[in-house]
Design a protein around this motif. Structure first.
Motif, PDB file in Angstrom:
ATOM      1  N   SER A 135       0.568  -1.338  -0.309  1.00 12.75           N
ATOM      2  CA  SER A 135      -0.240  -0.208  -0.511  1.00 12.75           C
ATOM      3  C   SER A 135       1.013   1.069  -0.143  1.00 12.75           C
ATOM      4  N   VAL A 136       1.792   1.135   0.651  1.00 11.95           N
ATOM      5  CA  VAL A 136       2.982   2.212   0.873  1.00 11.95           C
ATOM      6  C   VAL A 136       3.358   2.695  -0.559  1.00 11.95           C
ATOM      7  N   GLY A 137       4.106   1.218  -0.954  1.00  7.49           N
ATOM      8  CA  GLY A 137       5.053   1.568  -2.326  1.00  7.49           C
ATOM      9  C   GLY A 137       4.378   2.218  -3.254  1.00  7.49           C
ATOM     10  N   SER A 138       2.437   1.769  -3.459  1.00  8.93           N
ATOM     11  CA  SER A 138       1.711   2.398  -4.651  1.00  8.93           C
ATOM     12  C   SER A 138       1.462   3.164  -4.388  1.00  8.93           C
ATOM     13  N   ALA A 139       1.308   3.958  -3.155  1.00  8.59           N
ATOM     14  CA  ALA A 139       1.173   5.292  -2.524  1.00  8.59           C
ATOM     15  C   ALA A 139       2.688   6.298  -3.657  1.00  8.59           C
ATOM     16  N   LEU A 179       4.576   5.152  -5.383  1.00  3.92           N
ATOM     17  CA  LEU A 179       4.781   5.057  -6.798  1.00  3.92           C
ATOM     18  C   LEU A 179       3.572   6.411  -8.004  1.00  3.92           C
ATOM     19  N   ALA A 180       2.656   6.163  -6.692  1.00  6.00           N
ATOM     20  CA  ALA A 180       1.554   7.237  -8.162  1.00  6.00           C
ATOM     21  C   ALA A 180       2.673   8.445  -7.332  1.00  6.00           C
ATOM     22  N   TRP A 181       2.306   8.588  -5.879  1.00  7.81           N
ATOM     23  CA  TRP A 181       3.034   9.831  -5.551  1.00  7.81           C
ATOM     24  C   TRP A 181       4.258  11.016  -6.626  1.00  7.81           C
ATOM     25  N   GLY A 182       5.015   9.296  -7.222  1.00  8.00           N
ATOM     26  CA  GLY A 182       6.407   9.935  -7.522  1.00  8.00           C
ATOM     27  C   GLY A 182       6.332  10.528  -9.006  1.00  8.00           C
ATOM     28  N   THR A 183       5.130   9.362  -9.960  1.00  8.23           N
ATOM     29  CA  THR A 183       4.808   9.853 -10.791  1.00  8.23           C
ATOM     30  C   THR A 183       4.264  11.232 -11.153  1.00  8.23           C
ATOM     31  N   GLU A 184       3.224  11.376 -10.096  1.00  7.30           N
ATOM     32  CA  GLU A 184       2.342  12.418 -10.026  1.00  7.30           C
ATOM     33  C   GLU A 184       3.319  13.318 -10.320  1.00  7.30           C
ATOM     34  N   TRP A 185       4.362  13.785  -9.098  1.00  5.44           N
ATOM     35  CA  TRP A 185       4.848  15.202  -9.221  1.00  5.44           C
ATOM     36  C   TRP A 185       6.292  14.560  -9.157  1.00  5.44           C
ATOM     37  N   ARG A 199       9.787   7.985  -6.313  1.00  3.28           N
ATOM     38  CA  ARG A 199       9.125   6.389  -7.229  1.00  3.28           C
ATOM     39  C   ARG A 199      10.328   4.980  -6.896  1.00  3.28           C
ATOM     40  N   TRP A 200      11.649   5.287  -6.278  1.00  5.96           N
ATOM     41  CA  TRP A 200      12.124   4.527  -5.683  1.00  5.96           C
ATOM     42  C   TRP A 200      12.100   4.146  -4.303  1.00  5.96           C
ATOM     43  N   GLY A 201      11.501   4.801  -3.791  1.00  2.00           N
ATOM     44  CA  GLY A 201      10.963   4.310  -2.562  1.00  2.00           C
ATOM     45  C   GLY A 201       9.758   3.739  -2.916  1.00  2.00           C
TER      46      GLY A 201
END
Length: 89
Positions: free
Chosen positions: A47-51, A53-59, A65-67
């Motif tokens: 769940s944290v990884g998906s969030a 990835l989404a945040w890193g993609t959005e911004w 994204r690496w996190g």
């Protein structure tokens, strides 16, 4: 003057990643209820990884994204540990 709607929200990929984060967090509650702590940890990490990835993609944040990739890798490791523990013990 006509009102205009702002449709510049996140794209479909980002919304799907946020959806995955929400669904896996809710799935983790089930595993917490049945006291399967390896699966609860895997759900939390996914769940944290998906969030992330989404945040890193959005911004466009490479560090986020690496996190996210690291959290998804941790989730995969916890799933493997749980599977091995179920078959060995």
């Amino acid at each position: 003057m006509a009102a205009t709607s702002d449709t510049s929200g996140p794209d479909a990929r980002v919304r799907r990643l946020y959806g995955v984060a929400l669904i896996t967090a809710l799935g983790g509650l089930f595993f917490l209820f049945v006291r399967d702590f390896w699966m609860t940890g895997a759900s939390l990490a996914l769940s944290v990884g998906s969030a992330m990835l989404a945040w890193g993609t959005e911004w466009q944040s490479k560090a986020a994204r690496w996190g996210g990739y690291a959290c998804v890798g941790t989730a995969a490791a916890l799933l493997i540990i749980d599977a091995l523990q179920s078959y060995v013990l």
